[in-house]
Design a protein around this motif. Structure first.
Motif, PDB file in Angstrom:
ATOM      1  N   GLN A 100       0.825  -1.203   0.000  1.00  0.00           N
ATOM      2  CA  GLN A 100       0.000   0.000   0.000  1.00  0.00           C
ATOM      3  C   GLN A 100       0.861   1.256   0.000  1.00  0.00           C
ATOM      4  OE1 GLN A 100      -3.143  -0.021   2.938  1.00  0.00           O
ATOM      5  NE2 GLN A 100      -3.346  -2.258   2.914  1.00  0.00           N
ATOM      6  N   ASP A 102       0.134   5.337   0.475  1.00  0.00           N
ATOM      7  CA  ASP A 102      -0.802   6.438   0.719  1.00  0.00           C
ATOM      8  C   ASP A 102      -0.395   7.653  -0.097  1.00  0.00           C
ATOM      9  OD1 ASP A 102      -2.354   4.995   2.517  1.00  0.00           O
ATOM     10  OD2 ASP A 102      -1.061   5.518   4.211  1.00  0.00           O
ATOM     11  N   THR A 108      -7.004  12.381  -0.413  1.00  0.00           N
ATOM     12  CA  THR A 108      -6.906  11.299  -1.384  1.00  0.00           C
ATOM     13  C   THR A 108      -7.866  11.576  -2.540  1.00  0.00           C
ATOM     14  OG1 THR A 108      -6.379   9.697   0.347  1.00  0.00           O
ATOM     15  CG2 THR A 108      -7.156   8.816  -1.749  1.00  0.00           C
ATOM     16  N   ASP A 111      -9.028   6.041  -4.745  1.00  0.00           N
ATOM     17  CA  ASP A 111      -8.472   4.758  -4.333  1.00  0.00           C
ATOM     18  C   ASP A 111      -8.274   3.929  -5.594  1.00  0.00           C
ATOM     19  OD1 ASP A 111      -8.519   5.272  -1.593  1.00  0.00           O
ATOM     20  OD2 ASP A 111     -10.566   4.546  -1.367  1.00  0.00           O
ATOM     21  N   SER A 135       0.838   7.273  -5.732  1.00  0.00           N
ATOM     22  CA  SER A 135       0.788   8.070  -4.501  1.00  0.00           C
ATOM     23  C   SER A 135       1.294   9.484  -4.739  1.00  0.00           C
ATOM     24  CB  SER A 135       1.594   7.389  -3.394  1.00  0.00           C
ATOM     25  OG  SER A 135       2.989   7.433  -3.669  1.00  0.00           O
ATOM     26  N   HIS A 139      -3.138   9.855  -5.205  1.00  0.00           N
ATOM     27  CA  HIS A 139      -4.092   8.759  -5.036  1.00  0.00           C
ATOM     28  C   HIS A 139      -3.547   7.723  -4.045  1.00  0.00           C
ATOM     29  CE1 HIS A 139      -5.773  10.569  -8.609  1.00  0.00           C
ATOM     30  NE2 HIS A 139      -4.718  10.221  -9.329  1.00  0.00           N
ATOM     31  N   ARG A 140      -4.442   6.918  -3.518  1.00  0.00           N
ATOM     32  CA  ARG A 140      -4.025   5.793  -2.674  1.00  0.00           C
ATOM     33  C   ARG A 140      -3.964   4.543  -3.549  1.00  0.00           C
ATOM     34  NH1 ARG A 140      -7.658   2.369   1.583  1.00  0.00           N
ATOM     35  NH2 ARG A 140      -5.981   1.060   2.435  1.00  0.00           N
ATOM     36  N   MET A 174     -11.673   1.008   1.159  1.00  0.00           N
ATOM     37  CA  MET A 174     -11.565   1.756  -0.086  1.00  0.00           C
ATOM     38  C   MET A 174     -12.956   2.225  -0.517  1.00  0.00           C
ATOM     39  SD  MET A 174      -8.803  -0.542  -2.249  1.00  0.00           S
ATOM     40  CE  MET A 174      -7.793   0.769  -2.947  1.00  0.00           C
ATOM     41  N   THR A 175     -12.995   3.392  -1.134  1.00  0.00           N
ATOM     42  CA  THR A 175     -14.252   3.963  -1.602  1.00  0.00           C
ATOM     43  C   THR A 175     -14.303   3.934  -3.116  1.00  0.00           C
ATOM     44  OG1 THR A 175     -14.319   5.460   0.308  1.00  0.00           O
ATOM     45  CG2 THR A 175     -15.726   6.000  -1.575  1.00  0.00           C
ATOM     46  N   PRO A 177     -13.113   2.057  -5.575  1.00  0.00           N
ATOM     47  CA  PRO A 177     -11.772   2.123  -6.174  1.00  0.00           C
ATOM     48  C   PRO A 177     -11.789   1.929  -7.681  1.00  0.00           C
ATOM     49  CG  PRO A 177     -12.117  -0.014  -5.168  1.00  0.00           C
ATOM     50  CD  PRO A 177     -13.294   0.828  -4.774  1.00  0.00           C
TER      51      PRO A 177
END
Length: 289
Positions: A100, A102, A108, A111, A135, A139-140, A174-175, A177
């Motif tokens: 991962q 961040d 962010t 995702d 990143s 973005h994540r 995650m939202t 993604p």
């Protein structure tokens, strides 16, 4: 003027006319810009144009591409962390290995979930610098070793791959993604998105398949989904690349792109080109409400 002079003048005129006619023919037949195949975007990225009407359509998300800014063209991998995520599915707990990164900054934008092919793992996304780049773009990025692959020893068993991916997204917090799905991972991403195609956008803001498997199982579902889709494959991938394109192009909001000098793992064969595609796709998706 003597007859001989008239004869010489006529010969000169004929020679000049012949040369002019020859130049005109060469000019008309020479393959100038207007006669070359339409293989370039107005920006710096090469676009794949098929002969059929559907394949050359403009997706609603598409806009002119730009180069990656020089200050975010490279990034260090030191911000990429290895994290074991526990995914609960049908009463069973699976320990899933992830890498991962961040985003740099306080917010962010997106995702982004990176899957992998059968002979690959999350390490490939680390090796070509994708996670650190994403990143640096704000973005994540999360790359996962799918069940039974890489550093993930737990296997899926009888559970649905689509349900697993949904549970993984939830476990990762995650939202919606953006899902990047090469090859074998199509067996996970396609059911996750298209078992219920009308609501695919509720689960993902964008889809970037790279010659995935199992595309023929969802041909009737594609027309019901409006999810923004960037179809990517290598120009030398004449197997899954071309067969998956024929199916995925049925997605109404899709657009195909071919990666030059690349085979089936196009993102590995030509990472700089792939990253240009990814950079623009994510920027466009992030700008949409």
């Amino acid at each position: 003027m003597s007859p001989s002079g008239i004869h010489v003048n006529k010969l000169c005129i004929l020679l000049i006319a012949g040369v002019f006619a020859g130049v005109l023919v060469i000019y008309r037949l020479w393959p100038g810009e207007s006669s070359k195949g339409d293989t370039k975007l107005t920006g710096p990225v090469e676009e794949h144009r098929m002969a059929g009407k559907d394949e050359s359509k403009e997706a609603s998300w598409y806009t002119q591409f730009v180069d990656i800014p020089s200050d975010v063209k490279s990034a260090e991998n030191d911000q990429v962390k290895e994290v074991i995520v526990e995914v609960t599915l049908n009463g069973k707990s699976l320990k899933i290995f992830t890498r991962q990164a961040d985003p740099k900054g306080s917010a962010t934008n997106l995702d982004v979930l990176f899957l992998h092919g059968q002979r690959f793992s999350s390490k490939n996304w680390l090796d070509i610098g994708t996670l650190s780049l994403v990143s640096s773009w704000g973005h994540r990025g999360v790359a996962v070793d799918l069940p039974g692959y890489g550093n993930t020893q737990d296997v899926l068993g009888d559970s649905s791959p689509g349900d697993f991916l949904g549970a993984l997204v939830k476990a990762l917090k995650m939202t919606r993604p953006v899902v990047v799905s090469p090859s074998m991972s199509g067996g996970f991403s396609l059911p996750f998105l298209f078992n219920q195609p009308e609501t695919a956008e509720d689960r993902s803001r964008g889809y970037l398949p790279v010659a995935p498997v199992a595309t023929d199982k969802y041909t009737e579902a594609y027309s019901k989904s409006k999810i923004p889709t960037m179809i990517v494959y290598g120009e030398n991938d004449t197997n899954l690349g071309t067969s998956s394109l024929k199916d995925l192009i049925k997605l109404p909001n899709s657009k195909p792109f071919v990666v030059p000098d690349a085979g089936h793992p196009a993102y590995i064969n030509n990472p700089s080109f792939f990253h240009r595609l990814l950079y623009n796709f994510l920027n466009i998706i992030a700008a949409q409400k």
